[in-house]
Scaffold this active site. Structure first.
Site, PDB file in Angstrom:
ATOM      1  N   HIS A   1      -7.381  39.241  54.131  1.00  0.00           N
ATOM      2  CA  HIS A   1      -7.607  40.169  53.381  1.00  0.00           C
ATOM      3  C   HIS A   1      -6.688  41.040  52.878  1.00  0.00           C
ATOM      4  CE1 HIS A   1      -9.380  43.810  51.771  1.00  0.00           C
ATOM      5  NE2 HIS A   1      -8.748  44.292  52.419  1.00  0.00           N
TER       6      HIS A   1
ATOM      7  N   TYR B   1      -3.994  42.775  48.780  1.00  0.00           N
ATOM      8  CA  TYR B   1      -3.639  43.753  48.299  1.00  0.00           C
ATOM      9  C   TYR B   1      -2.064  43.551  48.058  1.00  0.00           C
ATOM     10  CZ  TYR B   1      -7.700  46.207  49.543  1.00  0.00           C
ATOM     11  OH  TYR B   1      -9.121  46.490  49.676  1.00  0.00           O
TER      12      TYR B   1
ATOM     13  N   HIS C   1     -16.667  37.948  41.615  1.00  0.00           N
ATOM     14  CA  HIS C   1     -15.695  39.321  42.083  1.00  0.00           C
ATOM     15  C   HIS C   1     -14.102  38.927  41.981  1.00  0.00           C
ATOM     16  CE1 HIS C   1     -13.837  42.444  44.748  1.00  0.00           C
ATOM     17  NE2 HIS C   1     -13.646  41.175  45.700  1.00  0.00           N
ATOM     18  N   PHE C   2     -13.710  37.777  42.410  1.00  0.00           N
ATOM     19  CA  PHE C   2     -12.098  37.871  42.376  1.00  0.00           C
ATOM     20  C   PHE C   2     -11.613  37.470  41.270  1.00  0.00           C
ATOM     21  CE2 PHE C   2     -12.953  33.844  45.019  1.00  0.00           C
ATOM     22  CZ  PHE C   2     -12.257  32.907  44.041  1.00  0.00           C
ATOM     23  N   HIS C   3     -12.301  37.186  40.303  1.00  0.00           N
ATOM     24  CA  HIS C   3     -11.634  36.939  38.793  1.00  0.00           C
ATOM     25  C   HIS C   3     -11.548  38.020  38.037  1.00  0.00           C
ATOM     26  CE1 HIS C   3     -12.215  32.522  39.599  1.00  0.00           C
ATOM     27  NE2 HIS C   3     -11.135  32.448  38.642  1.00  0.00           N
TER      28      HIS C   3
ATOM     29  N   ARG D   1     -20.417  28.495  45.690  1.00  0.00           N
ATOM     30  CA  ARG D   1     -19.246  28.420  45.154  1.00  0.00           C
ATOM     31  C   ARG D   1     -18.407  27.251  45.733  1.00  0.00           C
ATOM     32  NH1 ARG D   1     -15.418  32.331  48.666  1.00  0.00           N
ATOM     33  NH2 ARG D   1     -13.802  31.408  47.475  1.00  0.00           N
ATOM     34  N   ARG D   2     -17.286  26.774  45.274  1.00  0.00           N
ATOM     35  CA  ARG D   2     -16.529  25.754  46.044  1.00  0.00           C
ATOM     36  C   ARG D   2     -17.414  24.169  45.967  1.00  0.00           C
ATOM     37  NH1 ARG D   2     -12.943  28.229  50.730  1.00  0.00           N
ATOM     38  NH2 ARG D   2     -11.366  29.100  49.523  1.00  0.00           N
TER      39      ARG D   2
HETATM   40 FE1  HAS Z   1     -12.126  41.304  47.432  1.00  0.00          FE
HETATM   41  C1  HAS Z   1     -13.657  38.294  48.617  1.00  0.00           C
HETATM   42  C2  HAS Z   1     -14.209  43.148  49.404  1.00  0.00           C
HETATM   43  C3  HAS Z   1     -10.617  44.042  46.200  1.00  0.00           C
HETATM   44  C4  HAS Z   1      -9.635  39.390  45.819  1.00  0.00           C
HETATM   45  N1  HAS Z   1     -11.850  39.195  47.466  1.00  0.00           N
HETATM   46  C5  HAS Z   1     -12.234  38.057  48.015  1.00  0.00           C
HETATM   47  C6  HAS Z   1     -12.042  37.045  47.452  1.00  0.00           C
HETATM   48  C7  HAS Z   1     -10.832  37.294  46.915  1.00  0.00           C
HETATM   49  C8  HAS Z   1     -10.644  38.760  46.764  1.00  0.00           C
HETATM   50  C9  HAS Z   1      -9.757  36.322  46.515  1.00  0.00           C
HETATM   51  O1  HAS Z   1     -15.952  42.722  51.746  1.00  0.00           O
HETATM   52  C10 HAS Z   1     -12.424  35.618  48.076  1.00  0.00           C
HETATM   53  C11 HAS Z   1     -11.758  35.135  49.167  1.00  0.00           C
HETATM   54  C12 HAS Z   1     -12.288  33.635  49.352  1.00  0.00           C
HETATM   55  O2  HAS Z   1     -11.688  32.653  49.185  1.00  0.00           O
HETATM   56  O3  HAS Z   1     -13.194  33.573  50.488  1.00  0.00           O
HETATM   57  N2  HAS Z   1     -12.571  43.193  47.852  1.00  0.00           N
HETATM   58  C13 HAS Z   1     -13.464  43.789  48.420  1.00  0.00           C
HETATM   59  C14 HAS Z   1     -13.348  45.278  48.527  1.00  0.00           C
HETATM   60  C15 HAS Z   1     -12.014  45.572  47.500  1.00  0.00           C
HETATM   61  C16 HAS Z   1     -11.664  44.511  47.205  1.00  0.00           C
HETATM   62  C17 HAS Z   1     -14.198  46.482  49.099  1.00  0.00           C
HETATM   63  N3  HAS Z   1     -10.479  41.536  46.237  1.00  0.00           N
HETATM   64  C18 HAS Z   1     -10.011  42.916  46.032  1.00  0.00           C
HETATM   65  C19 HAS Z   1      -8.617  42.701  45.449  1.00  0.00           C
HETATM   66  C20 HAS Z   1      -8.556  41.402  45.080  1.00  0.00           C
HETATM   67  C21 HAS Z   1      -9.720  40.738  45.897  1.00  0.00           C
HETATM   68  C22 HAS Z   1      -7.823  43.936  44.939  1.00  0.00           C
HETATM   69  C23 HAS Z   1      -7.469  40.607  44.529  1.00  0.00           C
HETATM   70  C24 HAS Z   1      -6.282  41.174  43.873  1.00  0.00           C
HETATM   71  N4  HAS Z   1     -13.708  40.884  48.709  1.00  0.00           N
HETATM   72  C25 HAS Z   1     -14.153  41.490  49.483  1.00  0.00           C
HETATM   73  C26 HAS Z   1     -15.121  41.336  50.457  1.00  0.00           C
HETATM   74  C27 HAS Z   1     -15.066  39.505  50.203  1.00  0.00           C
HETATM   75  C28 HAS Z   1     -14.130  39.622  49.237  1.00  0.00           C
HETATM   76  C29 HAS Z   1     -16.264  41.570  51.367  1.00  0.00           C
HETATM   77  C30 HAS Z   1     -15.635  38.668  51.005  1.00  0.00           C
HETATM   78  C31 HAS Z   1     -16.785  38.021  50.327  1.00  0.00           C
HETATM   79  C32 HAS Z   1     -17.400  36.916  51.061  1.00  0.00           C
HETATM   80  O4  HAS Z   1     -18.562  37.020  51.342  1.00  0.00           O
HETATM   81  O5  HAS Z   1     -16.796  35.759  50.843  1.00  0.00           O
HETATM   82  C33 HAS Z   1     -11.616  47.171  47.272  1.00  0.00           C
HETATM   83  O6  HAS Z   1     -10.415  47.342  47.598  1.00  0.00           O
HETATM   84  C34 HAS Z   1     -11.958  47.245  45.572  1.00  0.00           C
HETATM   85  C35 HAS Z   1     -11.393  48.671  45.300  1.00  0.00           C
HETATM   86  C36 HAS Z   1     -11.316  48.965  44.033  1.00  0.00           C
HETATM   87  C37 HAS Z   1     -11.725  49.936  43.350  1.00  0.00           C
HETATM   88  C38 HAS Z   1     -11.572  50.157  41.695  1.00  0.00           C
HETATM   89  C39 HAS Z   1     -10.578  51.055  41.456  1.00  0.00           C
HETATM   90  C40 HAS Z   1     -10.376  51.087  39.892  1.00  0.00           C
HETATM   91  C41 HAS Z   1      -8.907  51.162  39.547  1.00  0.00           C
HETATM   92  C42 HAS Z   1      -8.946  51.052  37.759  1.00  0.00           C
HETATM   93  C43 HAS Z   1      -8.920  52.336  37.223  1.00  0.00           C
HETATM   94  C44 HAS Z   1      -9.137  52.283  35.640  1.00  0.00           C
HETATM   95  C45 HAS Z   1      -8.352  53.051  34.869  1.00  0.00           C
HETATM   96  C46 HAS Z   1      -8.545  52.899  33.437  1.00  0.00           C
HETATM   97  C47 HAS Z   1      -7.242  54.130  35.162  1.00  0.00           C
HETATM   98  C48 HAS Z   1     -12.194  51.237  43.786  1.00  0.00           C
HETATM   99  C49 HAS Z   1      -7.664  51.511  40.221  1.00  0.00           C
HETATM  100  C50 HAS Z   1      -8.993  54.071  32.760  1.00  0.00           C
HETATM  101  C51 HAS Z   1     -10.371  53.992  32.274  1.00  0.00           C
HETATM  102  C52 HAS Z   1     -10.962  55.022  31.555  1.00  0.00           C
HETATM  103  C53 HAS Z   1     -12.283  54.514  31.296  1.00  0.00           C
HETATM  104  C54 HAS Z   1     -10.512  56.294  31.122  1.00  0.00           C
HETATM  105 CU    CU Z   2     -11.118  41.141  51.847  1.00  0.00          CU
END
Ligand code: HAS
Ligand code: CU
Length: 555
Positions: free
Chosen positions: A231, A235, A381-383, A444-445
């Site tokens: 996990h 980050y 999600h992860f793409h 998947r996979r």
């Molecule tokens: Fe995830 C599975 C939950 C973030 C990558 N994630 C994965 C896998 C990958 C991955 C590779 O709870 C698959 C692993 C595998 O092979 O089995 N993930 C989360 C949560 C977050 C999250 C809660 N994941 C990421 C990030 C990754 C990533 C970052 C890669 C870099 N994920 C999961 C969970 C699984 C999971 C379960 C397991 C699923 C399963 O069942 O297998 C959070 O950290 C996300 C927080 C993000 C935000 C977005 C903030 C937005 C921002 C942009 C702001 C935009 C601006 C533009 C400033 C709150 C910072 C301005 C725009 C205007 C319009 C003005």
């Molecule tokens: Cu995770």
């Protein structure tokens, strides 16, 4: 008063050319891995539409071999190489101090050797175990050794970073660490703690098991150790990009970051909330539901630093736009320097990350997870996260970084702009396909192109959409390599003295509680205590080890 995020902002960057070259080679190694990874990604996307092109790829024996190449090259070799090079660079600039050359070279050597070993194992068909390498699937021992060396390279980079932070502090007693150096150092402290799980898993279990020194292993313990790191690893991919979003993008759009303290708190939150890997194991047996629930709650908490980031970065963008004549509640957004490909790529990456964040929260919701786990929803999600928020940001960063490394102008801004938009459009289509397929139960996979049971309603359309999006992404990725290759070899020579960095409107606190944000040892202690609270009882209840599994090799 505006405060620069680096020490000596007006002075020339004190990085010796030799160190700049080693850092550039480290990052180029990562980009080379990306090139191989995306060629296999293209085949993955086509697979969902029922088209099997793996059979035409030279040396590829199976879908799983291709998927392993795609995963290991893109999310391990690329990301670690980029972090090692980029974060070493940002620390050096933050403190305006050279790094240790021997450690830089040692880190690159360890990374290159590890990558070569893992590559040889995978390409020769001895490690078709995917990037999660779950036991009892067993790879050749050279694969695990390669991974160990890749992780060692990050530890060597950590030592390099900590040495110059320590030296700077010795020379500047009582001063706050410049923000750029602070967030860079926290990224590696965070990773050093997070990487302990995978280190124990490979060194204590998988390596001796694959060498035949240990007949059996305990698959649940191995998975748990994997996800302890697996996990937070996401980050570790993300935080170098956050360094760019916080400390560089505001400068690139002519704005300023508002709060120094908020940025430090965000990175410290990531450092403390490491132990939430169990949200990848919601469906695993042998882990109590109450612990799973606690981890689901902690996962919602780790959502906060990213939300804070969204608001901080958005405000920095707005400040930049308004300084340059932007007006309106929404329309300032269109006044940002969208013609600058480095900015455009990263803005698009941020937009995609909003969707990536939302789908992450859906994954983290225990009951929804039971529905989407192991379906195509998860790669959807992860793409959007690693595949765009991170990868497209790397591309955007490369559009100023490669010119800086090579002291040449970017070859074609227009071509780079089209590249970024195309990638963004491609990933939105791909993710739409994967997510809808996942909701319709598409696994998947899985070699969908080879399955011998009927597809459920919705899979066919989802597969076609996925493959269209993936093909567009592949074209865009190829354009990225053309752009940086042309820049490196044929860009107009230029003299680029420094890297971009911003300033903050609210200066770092000089007294009170927030000064202690710089006392890393408190936060390291808090992080380790939280890890022990979540994982201690789980591991103890799991003893004695359940060593049931002999290795299963598919070669
Ligand atoms: Fe995830 C599975 C939950 C973030 C990558 N994630 C994965 C896998 C990958 C991955 C590779 O709870 C698959 C692993 C595998 O092979 O089995 N993930 C989360 C949560 C977050 C999250 C809660 N994941 C990421 C990030 C990754 C990533 C970052 C890669 C870099 N994920 C999961 C969970 C699984 C999971 C379960 C397991 C699923 C399963 O069942 O297998 C959070 O950290 C996300 C927080 C993000 C935000 C977005 C903030 C937005 C921002 C942009 C702001 C935009 C601006 C533009 C400033 C709150 C910072 C301005 C725009 C205007 C319009 C003005
Ligand atoms: Cu995770």
């Amino acid at each position: 008063m505006r405060t620069a995020v680096v020490y000596q902002p007006a002075a020339e960057f004190a990085l010796p050319p030799f160190q700049r070259r080693i850092i550039s080679l480290t990052i180029y190694l990562g980009f080379a891995a990306l090139a191989v990874g995306v060629i296999n990604g293209f085949a993955q996307a086509l697979n969902y539409a029922g088209i099997d092109v793996f059979q035409y790829y030279p040396g590829m024996r199976s879908y799983y071999q291709g998927l392993t190449v795609h995963g290991v090259f893109n999310v391990i070799i690329l990301t670690f190489a980029f972090a090692n090079g980029f974060v070493a660079l940002t620390t050096a600039r933050g403190l305006n101090r050279p790094l240790n050359s021997a450690l830089l070279v040692a880190s690159l050597a360890s990374l290159a050797t590890g990558a070569a070993l893992a590559t040889a194992a995978i390409l020769s068909g001895h490690a078709s175990v995917l990037f999660t390498f779950y036991a009892p699937l067993q790879a050749h021992w050279t694969f695990y050794l390669g991974l160990v060396l890749i992780v060692v390279s990050t530890w060597l980079t950590s030592i390099n970073i900590f040495l110059i932070v320590h030296a700077w502090r010795r020379d500047h007693p009582g001063e706050r660490l410049p923000l750029l150096a602070f967030i860079s150092a926290v990224t590696y402290i965070f990773w050093d703690i997070a990487s302990i799980g995978i280190a124990i898993e490979t060194v204590a279990f998988l390596l001796p098991w694959s060498l035949g020194l240990m007949a059996t292993t305990d698959p649940l313990l191995d998975r748990t150790l994997f996800w302890f790191t697996g996990h937070p690893i996401v980050y570790f991919w993300l935080l170098p990009v956050y360094i760019s979003w916080y400390a560089m993008i505001p400068c690139q759009v002519g704005g300023s970051l508002f709060s120094d303290t908020a940025a430090r708190i965000v990175f410290i939150m990531f450092l403390i909330i490491i132990p939430i890997g169990l949200h990848h194991q919601f469906v695993d047996p042998g882990i109590s539901p109450s612990l799973k629930f606690a981890v689901a709650v902690l996962t919602f908490i780790v959502f906060l630093p990213s939300l804070l980031t969204a608001f901080s970065v958005m405000y920095a963008l707005e400040i930049g736009s308004r300084r340059n004549g932007g007006t309106g509640v929404i329309s300032w957004f269109f006044n940002l320097p969208w013609a600058d490909p480095s900015v455009a790529a990263q803005l698009l990456a941020m937009l995609a990350f909003m969707l990536g964040g939302i789908t992450g929260l859906m994954n983290a919701s225990y009951t929804i997870n039971l529905e989407v786990h192991n379906t195509a929803f998860v790669p959807g999600h992860f793409h959007l996260t690693i595949g765009t928020a991170v990868a497209l940001s790397y591309m955007g960063i490369a559009y100023w970084l490669v010119p800086y490394f090579e002291q040449r102008e970017l070859w074609s801004r227009k071509f780079a702009l089209v590249q970024s938009w195309l990638y963004f459009i491609g990933v939105l289509i791909l993710a739409r396909g994967l997510i809808s397929g996942g909701l319709a139960g598409m696994p998947r996979r899985t070699a969908i192109s080879l399955i011998d049971y009927p597809k459920l309603p919705g899979w066919r359309e989802a597969g076609i959409v996925t493959s269209v999006g993936g093909s567009i992404m592949f074209i865009a990725a190829a354009m990225f390599f053309i752009e940086i290759g042309m820049t490196a070899f044929f860009g107009k020579p230029a003299r680029i003295k420094d890297i971009p960095f911003t300033d903050t409107i609210e200066p770092p606190a000089s007294e009170g509680f927030f000064v202690s944000l710089d006392r890393f040892r408190y936060w390291i202690a808090a992080s380790i205590i939280l890890c022990l609270i979540i994982y201690g009882p789980l591991i103890i209840s799991h003893l004695p080890l359940n060593r049931l599994s002999v290795g299963y090799t598919n070669y």
